[in-house]
Design an enzyme around this catalytic site. Structure first.
Site, PDB file in Angstrom:
ATOM      1  N   LYS A 189       0.811  -1.223   0.000  1.00 62.13           N
ATOM      2  CA  LYS A 189       0.000   0.000   0.000  1.00 62.13           C
ATOM      3  C   LYS A 189       0.844   1.273   0.000  1.00 62.13           C
ATOM      4  O   LYS A 189       0.332   2.346  -0.299  1.00 62.13           O
ATOM      5  CB  LYS A 189      -0.965  -0.002   1.181  1.00 62.13           C
TER       6      LYS A 189
HETATM    7  N1  PMP Z   1      -3.428  -8.216   1.358  1.00 63.08           N
HETATM    8  C1  PMP Z   1      -3.525  -7.271   2.303  1.00 63.08           C
HETATM    9  C2  PMP Z   1      -2.937  -7.531   3.650  1.00 63.08           C
HETATM   10  C3  PMP Z   1      -4.182  -6.058   2.038  1.00 63.08           C
HETATM   11  O1  PMP Z   1      -4.276  -5.116   2.999  1.00 63.08           O
HETATM   12  C4  PMP Z   1      -4.747  -5.866   0.756  1.00 63.08           C
HETATM   13  C5  PMP Z   1      -5.492  -4.586   0.485  1.00 63.08           C
HETATM   14  N2  PMP Z   1      -6.845  -4.569   0.835  1.00 63.08           N
HETATM   15  C6  PMP Z   1      -4.640  -6.879  -0.206  1.00 63.08           C
HETATM   16  C7  PMP Z   1      -3.967  -8.038   0.136  1.00 63.08           C
HETATM   17  C8  PMP Z   1      -5.258  -6.770  -1.572  1.00 63.08           C
HETATM   18  O2  PMP Z   1      -4.698  -5.753  -2.371  1.00 63.08           O
HETATM   19  P1  PMP Z   1      -5.632  -4.893  -3.313  1.00 63.08           P
HETATM   20  O3  PMP Z   1      -6.467  -4.001  -2.453  1.00 63.08           O
HETATM   21  O4  PMP Z   1      -4.661  -4.117  -4.157  1.00 63.08           O
HETATM   22  O5  PMP Z   1      -6.480  -5.805  -4.112  1.00 63.08           O
END
Ligand code: PMP
Length: 344
Positions: A48
């Site tokens: 992120k």
């Molecule tokens: N794994 C974790 C620990 C996350 O915080 C997120 C984000 N929600 C994701 C996977 C998935 O990523 P994305 O939001 O880019 O699909």
């Protein structure tokens, strides 16, 4: 000649360019070559960081943000931490509206990073004025010079991965990647990375990971929203009870669902066998690899890249707590034997 001091200007220069690490032991019984893109190497310990920096810098370029302005988002998770980190360096206020379900540790962590945290009641509907969605929206409307990140419905989330994660993987694999396996929450990671990779080679297979209790897989297959798919589950960060516009369903070839229990055991297996201290959804991602392998998805020539989204330290009171695992009943089945076998 004057020696230059080798130093980064700030922690932000360390975002991205995460390593690709070959998985040797967890994949020993599978056909193909497996490489993890380990996002815990970002300074905020998750993928992120990429979207936090990119979205904020785009807002600056567009003249929406100037020093002293405010960043607003609705998350107690990785995105909140990354936004707080970028806000410190760039001189913004960071306001996070989080659900009262969030653990005290998480709220304390965000406050330690200088964020102002509004704790909103978890058990109200999304359209209630006290819900964290509506609190964030109201704060955004009331705060001049504020940006609402809104990661589930923001194309810049996808763009961040199109411009960084995708090109990095292409370069690191010298174009030899055959499959991408990634968890889907907002869908930003899988959609943006896949968009770049498919532009380079449309034959690369994009394999998504969804949770039991989430609508994404069914929506991908039918383009219909099925309420019956929705029930509580424990993995945080993947799956959803709504359809995010940040997910490009057309670019994803397949979804598979993984269980809370299997994902937890696989996360612990990765740590113990590979020495990589990664989070719950990294376990989910590799659990999906095992299931895709069982379905015959890979052969000896496959070069599979799996995104490991964050660091294990965020899950000390969950997946990496034996008490928590026991409370969930995750040690009740035959898995107990497997779990103990890994205690090398
Ligand atoms: N794994 C974790 C620990 C996350 O915080 C997120 C984000 N929600 C994701 C996977 C998935 O990523 P994305 O939001 O880019 O699909």
């Amino acid at each position: 000649m004057k020696e230059e001091i080798k130093a980064y200007n700030s922690v932000l220069e360390l975002i991205g360019n995460t390593p690709l690490i070959k998985l040797n032991k967890v994949s020993a019984d599978l056909k193909g070559n497996f490489y993890a893109k380990v996002e815990a190497f970002n300074p905020g310990h998750s993928t992120k960081d990429r979207i936090a920096l990119y979205i904020i810098e785009e807002a600056e370029k567009r003249g929406i943000l100037k020093p002293g302005d405010t960043i607003i988002e609705t998350t107690s998770g990785n995105t909140g931490f990354s936004l707080a980190m970028v806000s410190i360096i760039k001189g913004y206020d960071c306001i996070l509206a989080v659900s009262s379900k969030s653990s005290k540790d998480k709220i304390d962590m965000l406050r330690s990073m200088g964020a102002k945290v509004y704790v909103c009641p978890a058990h109200v509907s999304a359209d209630d004025e006290r819900s964290y969605y509506n609190v964030a929206k109201r704060l955004h409307e009331e705060t001049k010079g504020s940006v609402y990140i809104n990661q589930y419905f923001n194309d810049l989330n996808v763009d961040a991965h199109y411009r960084s994660t995708g090109p990095e993987i292409w370069e690191q694999t010298k174009g030899k990647i055959t499959h991408l396996v990634a968890c889907s929450g907002t869908g930003g990671t899988i959609s943006g990375t896949a968009r770049f990779l498919k532009e380079m080679n449309p034959n690369i297979k994009i394999l998504g990971v969804d949770a039991f209790g989430s609508v994404l897989k069914k929506y991908h297959e039918t383009r219909e929203f099925d309420n019956d798919e929705i029930y509580p589950y424990r993995i945080e960060g993947i799956g959803k009870n709504l359809i995010p516009t940040a997910t490009d369903f057309d670019i994803i070839d397949k979804f598979i669902k993984v269980s809370d229990e299997d994902s937890a055991h696989t996360a612990r297996e990765i740590v113990k066998k590979e020495g990589l201290f990664v989070g719950y959804t990294s376990g989910a991602a590799f659990q999906a690899v095992k299931q895709y392998a069982e379905d015959g998805e890979f052969d000896a020539d496959s070069n599979v890249v799996i995104i490991f989204p964050d660091h294990g330290s965020r899950y000390m009171s969950k997946v990496f707590s034996d008490e928590w695992m026991s409370e969930q009943g995750f040690f009740d089945s035959v898995n107990q034997e497997e779990a103990l076998k890994i205690e090398i």
